[in-house]
Design a protein around this motif. Sequence first.
Motif, PDB file in Angstrom:
ATOM      1  N   VAL A 116       0.848  -1.193   0.000  1.00 13.10           N
ATOM      2  CA  VAL A 116       0.000   0.000   0.000  1.00 13.10           C
ATOM      3  C   VAL A 116       0.880   1.236   0.000  1.00 13.10           C
ATOM      4  O   VAL A 116       1.802   1.355   0.824  1.00 13.10           O
ATOM      5  CB  VAL A 116      -0.938   0.038   1.219  1.00 13.10           C
ATOM      6  CG1 VAL A 116      -1.876   1.242   1.122  1.00 13.10           C
ATOM      7  CG2 VAL A 116      -1.747  -1.251   1.344  1.00 13.10           C
ATOM      8  N   GLU A 117       0.599   2.165  -0.902  1.00  9.76           N
ATOM      9  CA  GLU A 117       1.316   3.433  -0.969  1.00  9.76           C
ATOM     10  C   GLU A 117       0.386   4.525  -0.449  1.00  9.76           C
ATOM     11  O   GLU A 117      -0.726   4.681  -0.946  1.00  9.76           O
ATOM     12  CB  GLU A 117       1.783   3.684  -2.405  1.00  9.76           C
ATOM     13  CG  GLU A 117       2.726   2.566  -2.859  1.00  9.76           C
ATOM     14  CD  GLU A 117       3.278   2.734  -4.270  1.00  9.76           C
ATOM     15  OE1 GLU A 117       3.093   3.815  -4.872  1.00  9.76           O
ATOM     16  OE2 GLU A 117       3.903   1.765  -4.761  1.00  9.76           O
ATOM     17  N   GLU A 118       0.855   5.241   0.578  1.00 11.86           N
ATOM     18  CA  GLU A 118       0.009   6.180   1.313  1.00 11.86           C
ATOM     19  C   GLU A 118       0.005   7.557   0.670  1.00 11.86           C
ATOM     20  O   GLU A 118       0.949   8.328   0.820  1.00 11.86           O
ATOM     21  CB  GLU A 118       0.465   6.279   2.764  1.00 11.86           C
ATOM     22  CG  GLU A 118       0.172   5.055   3.591  1.00 11.86           C
ATOM     23  CD  GLU A 118       0.650   5.194   5.020  1.00 11.86           C
ATOM     24  OE1 GLU A 118       0.706   6.344   5.518  1.00 11.86           O
ATOM     25  OE2 GLU A 118       0.996   4.170   5.631  1.00 11.86           O
ATOM     26  N   THR A 119      -1.081   7.856  -0.010  1.00 16.78           N
ATOM     27  CA  THR A 119      -1.266   9.156  -0.626  1.00 16.78           C
ATOM     28  C   THR A 119      -2.664   9.223  -1.228  1.00 16.78           C
ATOM     29  O   THR A 119      -3.323   8.188  -1.388  1.00 16.78           O
ATOM     30  CB  THR A 119      -0.216   9.409  -1.732  1.00 16.78           C
ATOM     31  OG1 THR A 119      -0.396  10.723  -2.279  1.00 16.78           O
ATOM     32  CG2 THR A 119      -0.347   8.395  -2.855  1.00 16.78           C
ATOM     33  N   ARG A 120      -3.112  10.425  -1.537  1.00 20.40           N
ATOM     34  CA  ARG A 120      -4.320  10.582  -2.340  1.00 20.40           C
ATOM     35  C   ARG A 120      -4.030  10.107  -3.761  1.00 20.40           C
ATOM     36  O   ARG A 120      -2.918  10.291  -4.273  1.00 20.40           O
ATOM     37  CB  ARG A 120      -4.767  12.038  -2.366  1.00 20.40           C
ATOM     38  CG  ARG A 120      -5.189  12.595  -1.029  1.00 20.40           C
ATOM     39  CD  ARG A 120      -5.357  14.103  -1.080  1.00 20.40           C
ATOM     40  NE  ARG A 120      -6.451  14.508  -1.945  1.00 20.40           N
ATOM     41  CZ  ARG A 120      -6.314  15.177  -3.089  1.00 20.40           C
ATOM     42  NH1 ARG A 120      -5.100  15.505  -3.537  1.00 20.40           N
ATOM     43  NH2 ARG A 120      -7.360  15.529  -3.810  1.00 20.40           N
ATOM     44  N   PHE A 121      -5.002   9.506  -4.405  1.00 23.65           N
ATOM     45  CA  PHE A 121      -4.785   8.991  -5.752  1.00 23.65           C
ATOM     46  C   PHE A 121      -4.390  10.109  -6.707  1.00 23.65           C
ATOM     47  O   PHE A 121      -3.518   9.923  -7.565  1.00 23.65           O
ATOM     48  CB  PHE A 121      -6.061   8.305  -6.257  1.00 23.65           C
ATOM     49  CG  PHE A 121      -5.926   7.720  -7.646  1.00 23.65           C
ATOM     50  CD1 PHE A 121      -4.922   6.812  -7.936  1.00 23.65           C
ATOM     51  CD2 PHE A 121      -6.810   8.072  -8.651  1.00 23.65           C
ATOM     52  CE1 PHE A 121      -4.795   6.263  -9.210  1.00 23.65           C
ATOM     53  CE2 PHE A 121      -6.703   7.528  -9.919  1.00 23.65           C
ATOM     54  CZ  PHE A 121      -5.691   6.623 -10.196  1.00 23.65           C
ATOM     55  N   GLU A 122      -4.991  11.291  -6.541  1.00 23.21           N
ATOM     56  CA  GLU A 122      -4.665  12.404  -7.427  1.00 23.21           C
ATOM     57  C   GLU A 122      -3.193  12.802  -7.321  1.00 23.21           C
ATOM     58  O   GLU A 122      -2.624  13.340  -8.282  1.00 23.21           O
ATOM     59  CB  GLU A 122      -5.542  13.623  -7.106  1.00 23.21           C
ATOM     60  CG  GLU A 122      -7.033  13.398  -7.280  1.00 23.21           C
ATOM     61  CD  GLU A 122      -7.709  12.965  -5.993  1.00 23.21           C
ATOM     62  OE1 GLU A 122      -8.847  13.404  -5.766  1.00 23.21           O
ATOM     63  OE2 GLU A 122      -7.089  12.207  -5.196  1.00 23.21           O
ATOM     64  N   ASP A 123      -2.571  12.555  -6.156  1.00 20.82           N
ATOM     65  CA  ASP A 123      -1.176  12.933  -5.922  1.00 20.82           C
ATOM     66  C   ASP A 123      -0.198  11.773  -6.111  1.00 20.82           C
ATOM     67  O   ASP A 123       1.013  11.970  -6.036  1.00 20.82           O
ATOM     68  CB  ASP A 123      -1.012  13.469  -4.489  1.00 20.82           C
ATOM     69  CG  ASP A 123      -1.900  14.671  -4.212  1.00 20.82           C
ATOM     70  OD1 ASP A 123      -2.130  15.465  -5.139  1.00 20.82           O
ATOM     71  OD2 ASP A 123      -2.367  14.802  -3.061  1.00 20.82           O
ATOM     72  N   TRP A 124      -0.719  10.588  -6.322  1.00 20.87           N
ATOM     73  CA  TRP A 124       0.117   9.382  -6.389  1.00 20.87           C
ATOM     74  C   TRP A 124       1.004   9.412  -7.627  1.00 20.87           C
ATOM     75  O   TRP A 124       0.583   9.818  -8.721  1.00 20.87           O
ATOM     76  CB  TRP A 124      -0.790   8.161  -6.419  1.00 20.87           C
ATOM     77  CG  TRP A 124      -0.097   6.847  -6.592  1.00 20.87           C
ATOM     78  CD1 TRP A 124       0.746   6.233  -5.722  1.00 20.87           C
ATOM     79  CD2 TRP A 124      -0.209   5.976  -7.726  1.00 20.87           C
ATOM     80  NE1 TRP A 124       1.174   5.031  -6.225  1.00 20.87           N
ATOM     81  CE2 TRP A 124       0.602   4.845  -7.453  1.00 20.87           C
ATOM     82  CE3 TRP A 124      -0.913   6.033  -8.931  1.00 20.87           C
ATOM     83  CZ2 TRP A 124       0.717   3.792  -8.351  1.00 20.87           C
ATOM     84  CZ3 TRP A 124      -0.801   4.985  -9.815  1.00 20.87           C
ATOM     85  CH2 TRP A 124       0.011   3.876  -9.529  1.00 20.87           C
ATOM     86  N   GLU A 125       2.267   8.967  -7.473  1.00 23.81           N
ATOM     87  CA  GLU A 125       3.213   8.915  -8.575  1.00 23.81           C
ATOM     88  C   GLU A 125       3.412   7.462  -9.008  1.00 23.81           C
ATOM     89  O   GLU A 125       3.995   6.664  -8.267  1.00 23.81           O
ATOM     90  CB  GLU A 125       4.553   9.522  -8.162  1.00 23.81           C
ATOM     91  CG  GLU A 125       4.507  11.018  -7.893  1.00 23.81           C
ATOM     92  CD  GLU A 125       4.167  11.824  -9.133  1.00 23.81           C
ATOM     93  OE1 GLU A 125       4.393  11.312 -10.261  1.00 23.81           O
ATOM     94  OE2 GLU A 125       3.665  12.951  -8.981  1.00 23.81           O
ATOM     95  N   PRO A 126       2.929   7.077 -10.181  1.00 29.72           N
ATOM     96  CA  PRO A 126       3.036   5.674 -10.602  1.00 29.72           C
ATOM     97  C   PRO A 126       4.446   5.240 -10.952  1.00 29.72           C
ATOM     98  O   PRO A 126       4.731   4.038 -10.982  1.00 29.72           O
ATOM     99  CB  PRO A 126       2.108   5.597 -11.819  1.00 29.72           C
ATOM    100  CG  PRO A 126       2.032   6.999 -12.337  1.00 29.72           C
ATOM    101  CD  PRO A 126       2.142   7.890 -11.132  1.00 29.72           C
ATOM    102  N   GLY A 127       5.343   6.184 -11.261  1.00 32.93           N
ATOM    103  CA  GLY A 127       6.730   5.821 -11.559  1.00 32.93           C
ATOM    104  C   GLY A 127       6.866   4.903 -12.761  1.00 32.93           C
ATOM    105  O   GLY A 127       7.707   3.998 -12.755  1.00 32.93           O
ATOM    106  N   GLY A 128       6.023   5.115 -13.774  1.00 32.89           N
ATOM    107  CA  GLY A 128       6.110   4.317 -14.996  1.00 32.89           C
ATOM    108  C   GLY A 128       5.354   3.003 -14.943  1.00 32.89           C
ATOM    109  O   GLY A 128       5.303   2.283 -15.950  1.00 32.89           O
ATOM    110  N   ARG A 129       4.788   2.669 -13.799  1.00 34.97           N
ATOM    111  CA  ARG A 129       4.033   1.412 -13.694  1.00 34.97           C
ATOM    112  C   ARG A 129       2.688   1.518 -14.406  1.00 34.97           C
ATOM    113  O   ARG A 129       2.047   2.565 -14.388  1.00 34.97           O
ATOM    114  CB  ARG A 129       3.817   1.051 -12.221  1.00 34.97           C
ATOM    115  CG  ARG A 129       5.088   0.650 -11.489  1.00 34.97           C
ATOM    116  CD  ARG A 129       4.866   0.579  -9.988  1.00 34.97           C
ATOM    117  NE  ARG A 129       4.663   1.909  -9.409  1.00 34.97           N
ATOM    118  CZ  ARG A 129       4.473   2.133  -8.114  1.00 34.97           C
ATOM    119  NH1 ARG A 129       4.436   1.108  -7.267  1.00 34.97           N
ATOM    120  NH2 ARG A 129       4.320   3.365  -7.665  1.00 34.97           N
ATOM    121  N   THR A 130       2.276   0.428 -15.018  1.00 37.46           N
ATOM    122  CA  THR A 130       0.975   0.368 -15.670  1.00 37.46           C
ATOM    123  C   THR A 130       0.215  -0.864 -15.179  1.00 37.46           C
ATOM    124  O   THR A 130       0.805  -1.800 -14.634  1.00 37.46           O
ATOM    125  CB  THR A 130       1.104   0.318 -17.204  1.00 37.46           C
ATOM    126  OG1 THR A 130       1.883  -0.848 -17.575  1.00 37.46           O
ATOM    127  CG2 THR A 130       1.777   1.578 -17.741  1.00 37.46           C
TER     128      THR A 130
END
Length: 249
Positions: A81-95
Amino acid sequence: MPTKKEIAESFGLDADRYDRARPRYPQAMVERIAASGRDLLDVGIGTGIAARQFRDAGCRVLGVEPDPRMAETARRHGFGVEETRFEDWEPGGRTFDVVVAAQAWHWVDPAAGAAKAAGILRPGGRIALFWNTWQPGPELAAAFGDVYRRVAPSLPFNPWAMADPYATVGDRTADGLTGNKTFTEPEQWRYGWEHEYTRTDWLDLVPTAGGHQLLPPAELAALLDGLREVTPARFAMPYTTVVVTATAA
């Protein structure tokens, strides 16, 4: 009166109760969504209720969750789990093949959320946003609604004041996806089902509803006492799970 932000942050005040008492989702819906692919992002994973069902259906699940208390419970169930709002989340190139949100997308900005999801879905990937909505018989709904009106004046809404509280949420969600041309025309799926409750189980669920944990303790106690008087010892609650879904070009 609590703000929308305060209500959104209140679910983690008793994350264990939330995880224990909240209803699950129809298996047919889970399997239909999981058929779109195995790499799944759960937006607002909460305690991992839906995530566990998708994992059981063969998906690899990553969660995004702004509340650290909810996130910790999901981690105890074995999820990253990555703790952040989805709007602020950084996918880092993941799809991903699938993006889901269970009972959570109404806390996400619809335009920003749709744009973020569009950027991380693989071609043909699916976004599926869903909510459980209860539909008790008219006599029980009236009895519940009367208790809320009498003893819970601090609650900003009466959850029994409308027959389908997520109908407008579903329409707004579909509009948000339609506004993003990356997605196909959204569809709405509906799954009807029932869950049998004891009075104890139902009263365990009540405080997990939005805003209830923010009530003054005496008011929450009065609400539970009032509901205890009108809740049958055992009853079947009809549910409809509403899904708003589209695929990425």
